[in-house]
Design a protein around this motif. Structure first.
Motif, PDB file in Angstrom:
ATOM      1  N   LYS A   2       0.720  -0.829  -0.182  1.00 13.62           N
ATOM      2  CA  LYS A   2       0.137   0.031   0.429  1.00 13.62           C
ATOM      3  C   LYS A   2       1.035   1.358   0.010  1.00 13.62           C
ATOM      4  CE  LYS A   2      -4.317  -2.169   1.685  1.00 13.62           C
ATOM      5  NZ  LYS A   2      -4.722  -2.100   0.246  1.00 13.62           N
ATOM      6  N   LEU A   4       1.046   5.518   0.589  1.00 11.67           N
ATOM      7  CA  LEU A   4      -0.446   6.374   0.782  1.00 11.67           C
ATOM      8  C   LEU A   4       0.218   8.132   0.415  1.00 11.67           C
ATOM      9  CD1 LEU A   4      -2.764   7.110   3.292  1.00 11.67           C
ATOM     10  CD2 LEU A   4      -0.373   8.842   4.230  1.00 11.67           C
ATOM     11  N   ILE A  51      -6.020  12.455   0.010  1.00 10.88           N
ATOM     12  CA  ILE A  51      -5.282  11.169   0.317  1.00 10.88           C
ATOM     13  C   ILE A  51      -5.977  10.199  -0.836  1.00 10.88           C
ATOM     14  CG2 ILE A  51      -5.162   9.075   1.713  1.00 10.88           C
ATOM     15  CD1 ILE A  51      -5.180  12.012   4.063  1.00 10.88           C
ATOM     16  N   VAL A  53      -5.034   5.626  -1.867  1.00 14.31           N
ATOM     17  CA  VAL A  53      -4.244   4.851  -1.737  1.00 14.31           C
ATOM     18  C   VAL A  53      -4.624   4.320  -2.257  1.00 14.31           C
ATOM     19  CG1 VAL A  53      -3.963   2.743   0.026  1.00 14.31           C
ATOM     20  CG2 VAL A  53      -4.973   5.207   1.363  1.00 14.31           C
TER      21      VAL A  53
END
Length: 109
Positions: A2, A4, A51, A53
């Motif tokens: 992942k 971010l 934001i 992801v």
């Protein structure tokens, strides 16, 4: 892995500067979401920005996607990245008698 990614608007950028790009920006992220590349997308609560992801192999791959965003191409954003994964091999915390062998999903036929 992942990744971010969060953005900041460059100093002096206004909503009027963003408007011409917003339709293409949103559709670009939606296309990546449908492809499984973007997993989550949020508006920031602390400052203007987003934001995202990503589910990718690393930060450089995420940077290639954010560099292709219309607002990035227009020079209106700065991006920041944090890569994260499981904190450690979790099975190292298990009692050696705990079954962690494949198949991991015992409910699958």
């Amino acid at each position: 892995m992942k990744i971010l990614a969060f953005d900041n608007f460059k100093p002096g950028v206004t909503l009027d500067d963003l408007r011409p790009y917003l339709r293409d920006e949103v559709s670009n992220v939606w296309r990546l979401w449908k492809a499984g590349i973007v997993r989550e997308n949020y508006a920031r609560a602390d400052v203007r920005g987003v934001i995202i992801v990503f589910e990718l192999d690393g930060v450089e791959e995420a940077r290639r996607y954010t560099d292709d965003f219309p607002l990035s191409k227009a020079g209106l954003l700065e991006w920041h990245f944090i890569a994260f994964d499981a904190p450690l091999p979790l099975e190292s915390l298990f009692d050696p008698t705990v079954d962690i062998a494949t198949p991991w999903d015992r409910t699958a036929a």
